[in-house]
Scaffold this active site. Structure first.
Site, short mmCIF file in Angstrom:
data_model
loop_
_atom_site.label_atom_id
_atom_site.label_comp_id
_atom_site.label_asym_id
_atom_site.label_seq_id
_atom_site.Cartn_x
_atom_site.Cartn_y
_atom_site.Cartn_z
N PRO A 64 4.41 -7.75 89.87
CA PRO A 64 5.59 -7.83 90.72
C PRO A 64 5.40 -8.86 91.82
O PRO A 64 4.35 -8.93 92.45
CB PRO A 64 5.70 -6.41 91.30
CG PRO A 64 5.12 -5.55 90.22
CD PRO A 64 3.99 -6.36 89.63
N CYS A 65 6.43 -9.67 92.02
CA CYS A 65 6.24 -10.91 92.78
C CYS A 65 6.96 -10.93 94.11
O CYS A 65 7.06 -11.98 94.73
CB CYS A 65 6.72 -12.08 91.93
SG CYS A 65 8.43 -11.88 91.37
N GLN A 66 7.50 -9.82 94.59
CA GLN A 66 8.30 -9.88 95.81
C GLN A 66 7.55 -10.51 96.98
O GLN A 66 8.12 -11.27 97.75
CB GLN A 66 8.78 -8.47 96.21
CG GLN A 66 9.95 -7.98 95.39
CD GLN A 66 9.53 -7.37 94.06
OE1 GLN A 66 8.39 -7.47 93.67
NE2 GLN A 66 10.46 -6.76 93.37
N PHE B 214 5.48 -12.79 96.94
CA PHE B 214 5.27 -14.22 96.78
C PHE B 214 6.56 -15.02 96.94
O PHE B 214 6.53 -16.22 97.05
CB PHE B 214 4.74 -14.54 95.37
CG PHE B 214 3.54 -13.77 94.96
CD1 PHE B 214 2.60 -13.35 95.88
CD2 PHE B 214 3.33 -13.46 93.62
CE1 PHE B 214 1.48 -12.64 95.49
CE2 PHE B 214 2.21 -12.76 93.22
CZ PHE B 214 1.29 -12.35 94.15
N ASN C 51 5.06 -16.03 87.20
CA ASN C 51 5.29 -15.56 88.55
C ASN C 51 6.22 -16.53 89.27
O ASN C 51 6.67 -17.52 88.68
CB ASN C 51 3.97 -15.40 89.30
CG ASN C 51 3.91 -14.09 90.05
OD1 ASN C 51 4.64 -13.89 91.00
ND2 ASN C 51 3.04 -13.18 89.60
#
Length: 469
Positions: free
Chosen positions: A92-94, A96, A136
């Site tokens: 999960p990339c929130q 970034f 990502n």
């Protein structure tokens, strides 16, 4: 041709996985997703049996399932008999994401590494697949002043050395045998609009090939890298120069058959500058309206900055658009003709104030267009709020979360908020792909996904590499 067995982590609703399956070269043998609604959507569309984990601290990963649980619970030894060829996914990339906020909040992973990322590495060390695909957000490249990106690439390449350090994060005894590292055969930010996705959406893609398979020296690796780059740059098709557009995926026809529809859409905006009455509105008239030809092809070329278009090349590009619409299943099927059982075709609720505001914001403009008028939005400082897509340009990025003004807005003046199915089409999900959960959960599933078409192209590139080794 053989199909490569694939394990998916952080699977979401299955956009990445669907593209791999659609390529015809990969079969998903196991998936994992922590959010139950997304796991239900995945199971019902991709056919893996849904297993919901209980309270036990450790569960054995079972082939043929999507397991709805924290990846930290998974014991990958249950997959050792699968002989996995590929692992795909992206933590999960929130944290970034550039969209999420200013630089100070773009933390990425620190030098101790993020826990979820470490579990992706754990899967590589435990199962040692032939290859992996890690995706990502582009912001990961610059997170921690580039340190996160550097650490990730070094972890993958030097896994045999780094594994002892990483396994302490995930409380794993790890692989008892030799752990091979991976040769990075592709790493870069991919613009999915150049692959045919009707949306400006960029993702970081890293593809690794196990080092014992990447023999042959620098020349062999360079050849493999060039092969992948040729596909993911979009240069295999004309779509990298002539992008697919929202009007085409909504109407189900290529541009050269939508001239009347385009003219009808744009003429509705005549006089909006007088209604709004601001200098910005009159500047839009001079900069945009006065330059319109109302010829769909001429305006398409202009809006996309395509100069010196060769007639034969343009005809070939439009043919590729038609072929792509058929590949996506949209050809001859206008999105507004659909009535699907998953609520994605239902008109969204819209307050009167939003409807009136959007009638004064033309395509490719946002809330700033009505600043200083009675339709102004208070306290809004980011450009993605109340932004209309343009019929002839790839849409802005479909987002998963956000409050008022972030849902995406149709180019037609008589429309405001996009339906969930329109958002799904901008993401290239087939209409047969049904979503499950509450509407905000479905919105998140759509917005978090890798567009299946882009995933299919990544899969095709990877299959070429695996076939070559």
């Amino acid at each position: 041709m053989s199909r490569y067995s694939t394990i998916s982590l952080f699977s979401g609703a299955g956009g990445l996985d669907l593209g791999f399956v659609q390529s015809g070269r990969f079969r998903i043998v196991f998936a994992n997703e922590i959010l139950l609604p997304a796991a239900v959507t995945y199971s019902r569309n991709l056919g893996l049996r849904l297993e919901v984990c209980g309270d036990e601290p450790r569960v054995e990963a079972q082939p043929g399932t999507i397991m709805a649980c924290d990846v930290a619970k998974l014991d990958f030894t249950g997959l050792s008999g699968v002989d996995a060829d590929v692992i795909i996914g992206g933590p999960p990339c929130q944290d970034f994401s550039i969209v999420r906020g200013p630089d100070w909040d773009r933390r990425g992973i620190n030098v101790k590494r993020g826990r979820l990322y470490a579990h992706f590495v754990r899967a590589l060390a435990s199962l040692q697949p032939k290859a992996f695909v890690f995706e990502n957000v582009p912001g990961l490249v610059s997170a921690n002043r580039g340190l996160a990106y550097k650490v990730i690439l070094e972890d993958f390449a030097r896994l045999s050395i780094r594994w002892d350090e990483i396994k302490r994060i995930v409380s794993s005894n790890g692989n008892g045998g030799k752990v091979e590292g991976y040769e990075i055969v592709f790493t870069g930010i991919v613009d999915f609009s150049k692959l045919g996705v009707p949306q400006k959406r960029e993702r970081l893609v890293i593809i690794g090939l196990r080092k014992d398979l990447a023999g042959g020296g620098f020349e062999t690796i360079s050849r493999l890298r060039a092969r992948i780059d040729h596909v993911l740059s979009g240069k295999r098709w004309l779509l990298h120069r002539y992008p697919l557009t929202p009007i085409e995926v909504f109407e189900g026809q290529p541009l050269d058959r939508l001239g009347d529809k385009y003219k009808e859409v744009m003429l509705k905006w005549e006089g909006v500058w007088d209604e709004v009455g601001t200098e910005r509105a009159f500047e839009w008239k001079r900069r945009v309206w006065d330059r319109l030809t109302f010829d769909i092809i001429s305006d398409y070329l202009s809006f996309n900055g395509i100069k010196h278009a060769d007639k034969q090349e343009l005809e070939e590009a439009l043919m590729q658009h038609e072929v792509l619409l058929k590949e996506l299943g949209y050809y001859g099927r206008p999105v507004y003709s659909l009535k699907l059982p998953d609520s994605t075709t239902e008109p969204p609720y819209e307050g009167k104030a939003v409807v009136e505001r959007m009638k004064r914001i033309p395509p490719d403009e946002n809330h700033e267009f009505v600043r200083g008028t009675r339709w102004e939005v208070e306290g809004r400082g980011i450009s993605l709020v109340y932004r209309r897509i343009h019929p002839l340009k790839p849409s802005y990025t479909v987002v998963a979360y956000g409050g008022g003004g972030t849902h995406g807005y149709h180019y037609d003046r008589d429309r405001a908020t996009l339906t969930l199915r329109e958002r799904a089409r901008l993401q290239t999900f087939p209409d047969s792909f049904l979503f499950y959960g509450k509407k905000p959960e479905i919105r998140a599933q759509i917005g978090e996904a890798v567009p299946p078409l882009a995933a299919k192209r990544i899969a095709e590139a990877l299959a070429e590499v695996l076939d070559a080794v």
